[in-house]
Enzyme design. Structure first.
Site, short mmCIF file in Angstrom:
data_model
loop_
_atom_site.label_atom_id
_atom_site.label_comp_id
_atom_site.label_asym_id
_atom_site.label_seq_id
_atom_site.Cartn_x
_atom_site.Cartn_y
_atom_site.Cartn_z
N ASP A 81 30.94 49.76 69.01
CA ASP A 81 29.75 49.70 68.13
C ASP A 81 29.10 51.10 68.07
O ASP A 81 29.42 51.97 68.90
CB ASP A 81 28.80 48.65 68.75
CG ASP A 81 27.80 48.09 67.76
OD1 ASP A 81 27.96 48.31 66.56
OD2 ASP A 81 26.85 47.41 68.21
N HIS A 82 28.17 51.28 67.14
CA HIS A 82 27.42 52.54 66.94
C HIS A 82 27.76 53.69 67.88
O HIS A 82 27.25 53.76 69.01
CB HIS A 82 25.92 52.29 67.14
CG HIS A 82 25.33 51.43 66.10
ND1 HIS A 82 24.98 51.89 64.87
CD2 HIS A 82 25.04 50.11 66.11
CE1 HIS A 82 24.50 50.90 64.15
NE2 HIS A 82 24.52 49.80 64.89
N HIS A 179 17.73 46.02 64.18
CA HIS A 179 18.32 45.68 65.47
C HIS A 179 17.25 45.12 66.41
O HIS A 179 16.11 45.59 66.40
CB HIS A 179 18.91 46.93 66.13
CG HIS A 179 20.16 47.41 65.45
ND1 HIS A 179 20.19 48.55 64.72
CD2 HIS A 179 21.40 46.89 65.40
CE1 HIS A 179 21.41 48.73 64.24
NE2 HIS A 179 22.17 47.74 64.64
N GLY A 180 17.63 44.15 67.20
CA GLY A 180 16.76 43.66 68.27
C GLY A 180 15.55 42.89 67.78
O GLY A 180 14.56 42.77 68.49
N ASN A 229 26.84 41.17 62.72
CA ASN A 229 26.67 41.61 64.11
C ASN A 229 25.54 40.85 64.79
O ASN A 229 24.42 40.81 64.29
CB ASN A 229 26.28 43.10 64.14
CG ASN A 229 27.43 44.01 63.77
OD1 ASN A 229 28.50 43.57 63.36
ND2 ASN A 229 27.22 45.30 63.92
N ILE A 230 25.86 40.30 65.96
CA ILE A 230 24.84 39.59 66.75
C ILE A 230 24.87 40.17 68.16
O ILE A 230 25.90 40.08 68.84
CB ILE A 230 25.13 38.07 66.86
CG1 ILE A 230 25.47 37.45 65.49
CG2 ILE A 230 24.02 37.33 67.60
CD1 ILE A 230 24.34 36.92 64.69
P1 13P Z 1 20.94 42.47 67.03
O1 13P Z 1 20.84 42.91 68.44
O2 13P Z 1 19.66 42.59 66.29
O3 13P Z 1 21.58 41.13 66.89
O4 13P Z 1 21.93 43.53 66.29
C1 13P Z 1 23.21 43.74 66.79
C2 13P Z 1 23.90 44.84 66.05
O5 13P Z 1 23.76 44.99 64.86
C3 13P Z 1 24.73 45.75 66.82
O6 13P Z 1 25.27 46.77 66.06
#
Ligand code: 13P
Length: 282
Positions: A81-82, A179-180, A229-230
């Site tokens: 991820d990122h 996010h989050g 994405n979760i």
């Molecule tokens: P959340 O933590 O908001 O579900 O987002 C996850 C995400 O997009 C990781 O790249």
């Protein structure tokens, strides 16, 4: 089977479903994540941040995921991820990840294209998929928070240029998710999504899936989102269950008694998301 992101998302646009990409927060939860996909007869993407990856170890994680995919027969992609730096992406690719995300979205369009192209070249040489981001997704990305006023929606014109110049396999777009976002609901701009979907034919990615309502997730999928994405929701489920279990720690005979309910909580969240995203094989 162990698949690339490109392979796992192949039928999403035509089939009007999305594949869930779930953040791994610790190694303990990984078998339960794959078990959720097995129970629901669905493909699954497991994704991990560079920080968590350094905590678990790239090689240990990728060999575990590959072995679980083989043992269970579940279609799984393992995605970094990122990530902002090429060196970390290279470590993931060299250790057998099947997909990576280069996030140079904070840079200018031209710089983003250049950085992304470098990653695509190396990834393609190793048969690995690449996701990249254009625009901004709100909330905290790798510890850096963005204010709502600073969020840039992805422009369709930039998206066309970006996809054509880089050759990426999936595009993360900014259309109002954060996010989050655990305690509030995301406000999405569906016309931004539509305008991008009309001109881009590779899979589109929704980041910040926690906080997006079930109804909006379904609308996003009809609007052309292929990967959802979760992350936070799984972390919250695991931690909440763990806090509860540790209150009764003197009754536990083994450390397993303390973490199995946490893994089960994660499995339950993923099973529910798979139903919402419609990714069970028909
Ligand atoms: P959340 O933590 O908001 O579900 O987002 C996850 C995400 O997009 C990781 O790249």
């Amino acid at each position: 089977m162990y698949l690339t992101l490109k392979e796992i998302l192949k039928n999403t646009r035509k089939g009007k479903f999305a594949v869930g990409s779930f953040n791994i927060h610790c190694l303990e939860m990984v078998p339960s994540m794959i078990e959720a996909a097995k129970v629901k007869n669905s493909p699954i993407i497991l994704q991990i941040s560079p920080t968590t990856c350094k905590y678990i170890g790239f090689a240990l994680l990728s060999s575990t995921v590959k072995e679980l995919a083989r043992e269970t027969g579940v279609d799984v992609a393992l995605h970094l991820d990122h990530t902002k730096d090429f060196a970390t992406i290279k470590i993931a690719i060299d250790n057998g990840f099947s997909s990576v995300m280069i996030d140079a979205s904070a840079l200018s369009l031209e710089e983003n294209i250049e950085k992304t192209k470098e990653v695509v070249k190396y990834a393609k040489e190793h048969g690995v998929s690449v996701e990249a981001e254009l625009g901004t997704i709100g909330g905290t990305e790798d510890g850096v928070a963005s204010n709502e006023g600073e969020i840039r929606y992805t422009s369709p014109e930039d998206a066309v240029k970006f996809v054509q110049s880089t050759g990426i396999d999936a595009l993360a777009i900014g259309f109002g998710t954060s996010h989050g976002q655990w305690k509030s609901k995301a406000k999405l701009n569906f016309s931004v999504l539509k305008n991008i979907h009309d001109v881009i034919d590779i899979p589109l990615v929704l980041h910040g899936g926690t906080g997006v309502s079930e109804e909006d997730l379904k609308k996003c999928i009809l609007g052309g989102i292929s990967k959802v994405n979760i992350g936070t929701e799984l972390n919250v489920a695991w931690v909440d269950a763990t806090k509860k279990n540790f209150k009764n720690a003197d009754l536990a005979d083994s450390c397993r008694d303390l973490v199995i309910p946490s893994n089960d909580a994660v499995q339950k969240v993923i099973e529910n998301k798979i139903d919402i995203l419609g990714s069970s094989y028909k």
